[in-house]
Design an enzyme around this catalytic site. Sequence first.
Site, PDB file in Angstrom:
ATOM      1  N   ARG A 111      -7.250  -0.486  -6.958  1.00 29.09           N
ATOM      2  CA  ARG A 111      -7.598   0.548  -5.963  1.00 29.09           C
ATOM      3  C   ARG A 111      -7.866   1.845  -6.727  1.00 29.09           C
ATOM      4  O   ARG A 111      -7.155   2.151  -7.685  1.00 29.09           O
ATOM      5  CB  ARG A 111      -6.476   0.762  -4.927  1.00 29.09           C
ATOM      6  CG  ARG A 111      -6.407  -0.357  -3.891  1.00 29.09           C
ATOM      7  CD  ARG A 111      -5.495  -0.004  -2.731  1.00 29.09           C
ATOM      8  NE  ARG A 111      -6.168   0.808  -1.718  1.00 29.09           N
ATOM      9  CZ  ARG A 111      -5.533   1.337  -0.662  1.00 29.09           C
ATOM     10  NH1 ARG A 111      -4.221   1.158  -0.506  1.00 29.09           N
ATOM     11  NH2 ARG A 111      -6.187   2.038   0.231  1.00 29.09           N
ATOM     12  N   ASP A 138      -2.214  10.884  -2.143  1.00 29.44           N
ATOM     13  CA  ASP A 138      -2.616   9.846  -3.098  1.00 29.44           C
ATOM     14  C   ASP A 138      -3.002  10.436  -4.451  1.00 29.44           C
ATOM     15  O   ASP A 138      -2.909   9.772  -5.477  1.00 29.44           O
ATOM     16  CB  ASP A 138      -3.766   9.014  -2.529  1.00 29.44           C
ATOM     17  CG  ASP A 138      -3.238   8.145  -1.397  1.00 29.44           C
ATOM     18  OD1 ASP A 138      -3.148   8.652  -0.259  1.00 29.44           O
ATOM     19  OD2 ASP A 138      -2.849   7.001  -1.662  1.00 29.44           O
ATOM     20  N   GLN A 196      -1.711   2.607   9.925  1.00 28.31           N
ATOM     21  CA  GLN A 196      -0.447   2.722   9.179  1.00 28.31           C
ATOM     22  C   GLN A 196       0.605   3.479   9.992  1.00 28.31           C
ATOM     23  O   GLN A 196       1.800   3.248   9.840  1.00 28.31           O
ATOM     24  CB  GLN A 196      -0.669   3.456   7.845  1.00 28.31           C
ATOM     25  CG  GLN A 196      -1.398   2.667   6.789  1.00 28.31           C
ATOM     26  CD  GLN A 196      -2.889   2.902   6.811  1.00 28.31           C
ATOM     27  OE1 GLN A 196      -3.465   3.263   7.848  1.00 28.31           O
ATOM     28  NE2 GLN A 196      -3.536   2.695   5.692  1.00 28.31           N
ATOM     29  N   ASN A 207      -5.574  12.268   0.677  1.00 29.57           N
ATOM     30  CA  ASN A 207      -4.615  11.463   1.454  1.00 29.57           C
ATOM     31  C   ASN A 207      -5.431  10.682   2.477  1.00 29.57           C
ATOM     32  O   ASN A 207      -6.666  10.796   2.548  1.00 29.57           O
ATOM     33  CB  ASN A 207      -3.560  12.366   2.096  1.00 29.57           C
ATOM     34  CG  ASN A 207      -2.401  11.563   2.664  1.00 29.57           C
ATOM     35  OD1 ASN A 207      -1.847  10.687   1.989  1.00 29.57           O
ATOM     36  ND2 ASN A 207      -2.036  11.807   3.908  1.00 29.57           N
ATOM     37  N   LYS A 208      -4.742   9.916   3.277  1.00 34.02           N
ATOM     38  CA  LYS A 208      -5.394   9.028   4.243  1.00 34.02           C
ATOM     39  C   LYS A 208      -6.448   9.752   5.078  1.00 34.02           C
ATOM     40  O   LYS A 208      -6.226  10.883   5.518  1.00 34.02           O
ATOM     41  CB  LYS A 208      -4.307   8.434   5.135  1.00 34.02           C
ATOM     42  CG  LYS A 208      -4.767   7.450   6.169  1.00 34.02           C
ATOM     43  CD  LYS A 208      -5.650   6.340   5.619  1.00 34.02           C
ATOM     44  CE  LYS A 208      -5.050   5.602   4.453  1.00 34.02           C
ATOM     45  NZ  LYS A 208      -6.045   4.753   3.743  1.00 34.02           N
ATOM     46  N   ARG A 254       0.867  -1.184   0.000  1.00 25.13           N
ATOM     47  CA  ARG A 254       0.000   0.000   0.000  1.00 25.13           C
ATOM     48  C   ARG A 254       0.900   1.229   0.000  1.00 25.13           C
ATOM     49  O   ARG A 254       2.117   1.115   0.106  1.00 25.13           O
ATOM     50  CB  ARG A 254      -1.037  -0.012   1.142  1.00 25.13           C
ATOM     51  CG  ARG A 254      -0.674  -0.682   2.435  1.00 25.13           C
ATOM     52  CD  ARG A 254       0.446  -0.045   3.165  1.00 25.13           C
ATOM     53  NE  ARG A 254       0.232   1.377   3.293  1.00 25.13           N
ATOM     54  CZ  ARG A 254       1.181   2.259   3.505  1.00 25.13           C
ATOM     55  NH1 ARG A 254       2.445   1.886   3.597  1.00 25.13           N
ATOM     56  NH2 ARG A 254       0.919   3.538   3.619  1.00 25.13           N
ATOM     57  N   GLY A 255       0.258   2.412  -0.143  1.00 26.28           N
ATOM     58  CA  GLY A 255       1.035   3.636  -0.323  1.00 26.28           C
ATOM     59  C   GLY A 255       1.096   3.928  -1.815  1.00 26.28           C
ATOM     60  O   GLY A 255       1.411   3.037  -2.616  1.00 26.28           O
ATOM     61  N   ALA A 256       0.807   5.174  -2.199  1.00 23.05           N
ATOM     62  CA  ALA A 256       0.596   5.495  -3.617  1.00 23.05           C
ATOM     63  C   ALA A 256       1.764   5.088  -4.530  1.00 23.05           C
ATOM     64  O   ALA A 256       1.561   4.352  -5.506  1.00 23.05           O
ATOM     65  CB  ALA A 256       0.268   6.983  -3.748  1.00 23.05           C
TER      66      ALA A 256
HETATM   67  O1  MRU Z   1      -4.462   3.146   2.209  1.00 26.66           O
HETATM   68  P1  MRU Z   1      -2.993   3.388   2.066  1.00 26.66           P
HETATM   69  O2  MRU Z   1      -2.189   2.847   3.200  1.00 26.66           O
HETATM   70  O3  MRU Z   1      -2.469   2.951   0.723  1.00 26.66           O
HETATM   71  O4  MRU Z   1      -2.863   4.974   2.134  1.00 26.66           O
HETATM   72  C1  MRU Z   1      -1.597   5.545   2.039  1.00 26.66           C
HETATM   73  C2  MRU Z   1      -1.608   7.025   2.152  1.00 26.66           C
HETATM   74  O5  MRU Z   1      -2.630   7.645   2.274  1.00 26.66           O
HETATM   75  C3  MRU Z   1      -0.277   7.705   2.008  1.00 26.66           C
HETATM   76  O6  MRU Z   1      -0.232   8.853   2.801  1.00 26.66           O
HETATM   77  C4  MRU Z   1      -0.078   8.093   0.532  1.00 26.66           C
HETATM   78  O7  MRU Z   1      -0.308   6.996  -0.301  1.00 26.66           O
HETATM   79  C5  MRU Z   1       1.273   8.622   0.274  1.00 26.66           C
HETATM   80  S1  MRU Z   1       2.495   7.362   0.356  1.00 26.66           S
HETATM   81  C6  MRU Z   1       3.989   8.065  -0.057  1.00 26.66           C
END
Ligand code: MRU
Length: 344
Positions: free
Chosen positions: A90, A234, A193, A244-245, A52-54
């Site tokens: 996603r 994201d 996270q 973002n999250k 996970r993470g963009a």
């Molecule tokens: O649901 P996730 O864990 O994929 O969400 C991740 C985030 O929101 C991060 O802040 C974002 O992807 C940036 S990662 C460099």
Amino acid sequence: MAEIVEAVRWQGDAATGVLVLLEQRLLPLEETYLNYDCPIAAAGAITEMVVRGAPAIGLAAAYGAVLAAQPRNLAKQSFEAALQVIADSRPTAVNLHWAVDRVQRLVAARGLDAEALLDEARAIGREDIAANRAMGDFGAALVPGAAVRMLTYCNTGSLATAGYGTALGVIRSIHAQGRLARAYACETRPYLQGSRLTMWELHREEIPSTLLTDNMVAAMMRAGEIDAVVVGADRVALNGDTANKIGTYGVAVIAKHHGIPFYVAAPISTLDLSMASGALIPIEERSAKEVTEVRGVAVAPPGISVRHPAFDVTPGELITGIITEQGVATAPYEASLPAMKARA
Ligand code: MRU
């Protein structure tokens, strides 16, 4: 100091190799790596948040495309069909779609060639690390002082990227300059996270860090214990609105109230300038179970109504600056973000 962790990598040659993912759902309790030899299973790993993470899901998608081009998988489904499953894994992080577009452009130019696709995926990984290091330098320069206290949200480190991290990269760079007094990581309910992943990264690298629950932010800011906030993204729209999250927006509102700078660190691959504002960004709704259970243990009564949007949108007007690998964009973002992208 601990080696920087590699959450997404390729093992073997293009024709028969596998995608290797660090199983992030088990962190911080277990460090396990899973091998994927099928693009549909790799897409499932993105949906289920093994990775996970963009930027990390963009990279995993690019390696997934190599799997889709392997003879053993072409015998089961067409490359295009498999790539579509990956693209749909996603919805919110635009890096995934950016990587799929890049793969499609390559195939249009060179034909279906697993070797060329593997080179492209590796290039995406290398470019991501270089972008993160550049953002680290730009971001560190924004925060003056000899003993800086930074707040971050979610996980944006090596686990969320090809390595080093976006917002966590900025914190790493401040630490490397010997100026980090402390990094504060919010827990980041419901998926944790912050507590599971960001604290794992910071702790193993011995970066001074403290875990906060999400609802401590206002009190910490009022007490004067936070100098600046840096978060990842994201998807960033043309006007600077940033998905973002879930919970990021609340942190930005609280920072604004206390006059604390709020920065977003996002590589150019996270900009979606085709969207005029954040209202257009698709927000993923995830399973209620991720809210009502922690590792299978119920933390809410059965049968209740639950909402679980996984992301929110922070309006550009709450963002002090958007740190990219090309420099720092400030308002008006409609002008500064296209200028950053044009430099890339
Ligand atoms: O649901 P996730 O864990 O994929 O969400 C991740 C985030 O929101 C991060 O802040 C974002 O992807 C940036 S990662 C460099």
